[in-house]
Motif scaffolding. Structure first.
Motif, PDB file in Angstrom:
ATOM      1  N   ASP A   3       0.765  -1.219   0.115  1.00 32.05           N
ATOM      2  CA  ASP A   3      -0.009  -0.069   0.118  1.00 32.05           C
ATOM      3  C   ASP A   3       0.959   1.124  -0.004  1.00 32.05           C
ATOM      4  OD1 ASP A   3      -1.471   2.035   1.443  1.00 32.05           O
ATOM      5  OD2 ASP A   3      -3.192   0.540   1.206  1.00 32.05           O
ATOM      6  N   ASN A   5       0.722   3.397   1.921  1.00 29.49           N
ATOM      7  CA  ASN A   5       0.744   3.761   3.297  1.00 29.49           C
ATOM      8  C   ASN A   5       2.045   2.911   4.283  1.00 29.49           C
ATOM      9  OD1 ASN A   5      -1.289   5.665   3.607  1.00 29.49           O
ATOM     10  ND2 ASN A   5      -2.616   4.018   3.731  1.00 29.49           N
ATOM     11  N   TYR A  28      -5.570   3.673  10.403  1.00 27.48           N
ATOM     12  CA  TYR A  28      -6.622   4.571  10.385  1.00 27.48           C
ATOM     13  C   TYR A  28      -7.856   3.802  11.069  1.00 27.48           C
ATOM     14  CZ  TYR A  28      -3.377   7.039   7.019  1.00 27.48           C
ATOM     15  OH  TYR A  28      -2.303   7.414   6.511  1.00 27.48           O
ATOM     16  N   TYR A  43     -15.335   0.424   1.148  1.00 27.14           N
ATOM     17  CA  TYR A  43     -14.145   1.438   0.693  1.00 27.14           C
ATOM     18  C   TYR A  43     -13.128   1.212   1.929  1.00 27.14           C
ATOM     19  CZ  TYR A  43     -11.770   5.617  -0.523  1.00 27.14           C
ATOM     20  OH  TYR A  43     -10.623   6.594  -0.530  1.00 27.14           O
ATOM     21  N   ALA A  44     -13.481   1.173   3.159  1.00 25.49           N
ATOM     22  CA  ALA A  44     -12.703   0.944   4.216  1.00 25.49           C
ATOM     23  C   ALA A  44     -11.991  -0.279   4.223  1.00 25.49           C
ATOM     24  CB  ALA A  44     -13.523   1.156   5.407  1.00 25.49           C
ATOM     25  N   ALA A  46     -11.096  -2.216   1.566  1.00 22.78           N
ATOM     26  CA  ALA A  46     -10.276  -2.108   0.540  1.00 22.78           C
ATOM     27  C   ALA A  46      -9.026  -1.404   0.968  1.00 22.78           C
ATOM     28  CB  ALA A  46     -10.907  -1.325  -0.620  1.00 22.78           C
ATOM     29  N   LEU A  47      -9.132  -0.299   1.605  1.00 18.71           N
ATOM     30  CA  LEU A  47      -8.077   0.689   1.963  1.00 18.71           C
ATOM     31  C   LEU A  47      -7.393   0.136   3.562  1.00 18.71           C
ATOM     32  CD1 LEU A  47      -9.117   4.023   0.822  1.00 18.71           C
ATOM     33  CD2 LEU A  47      -7.416   2.362  -0.429  1.00 18.71           C
ATOM     34  N   GLN A  48      -8.057  -0.696   4.072  1.00 20.90           N
ATOM     35  CA  GLN A  48      -7.543  -1.234   5.551  1.00 20.90           C
ATOM     36  C   GLN A  48      -7.708  -0.263   6.384  1.00 20.90           C
ATOM     37  OE1 GLN A  48      -3.523  -2.576   5.083  1.00 20.90           O
ATOM     38  NE2 GLN A  48      -4.012  -4.233   3.599  1.00 20.90           N
ATOM     39  N   ILE A  49      -8.874   0.510   6.676  1.00 19.77           N
ATOM     40  CA  ILE A  49      -9.389   1.247   7.557  1.00 19.77           C
ATOM     41  C   ILE A  49     -10.379   0.736   8.425  1.00 19.77           C
ATOM     42  CG2 ILE A  49     -10.528   3.623   7.666  1.00 19.77           C
ATOM     43  CD1 ILE A  49      -9.527   4.585   4.993  1.00 19.77           C
TER      44      ILE A  49
END
Length: 66
Positions: A3, A5, A28, A43-44, A46-49
């Motif tokens: 990622d 990040n 996050y 969405y979260a 997919a972005l590991q939130i």
């Protein structure tokens, strides 16, 4: 898969010998008192939130169960 990040550059090239670069991993979390839509959850994910839903009755963070 890495990622954006995660700083995955493994070395810094300069005048001297290359050296390992410090790596970071950011985490996050988003808190809500009214829940999350299905799109927001996907969405979260997919972005590991992490999503924390404060509206769930009886949860450790939410309203007390009566």
């Amino acid at each position: 898969m890495h990622d954006v990040n995660e700083n995955v550059i493994t070395s810094i090239r300069g005048v001297g010998p290359s050296r390992p670069r410090t790596r970071y991993r950011y985490s996050y979390a988003i808190f809500s008192t009214s829940g999350f839509s299905r799109d927001a959850q996907e969405y979260a994910l997919a972005l590991q939130i992490s999503l924390v839903d404060l509206s769930i009755q009886g949860s450790a963070f939410g309203s007390p169960a009566y």
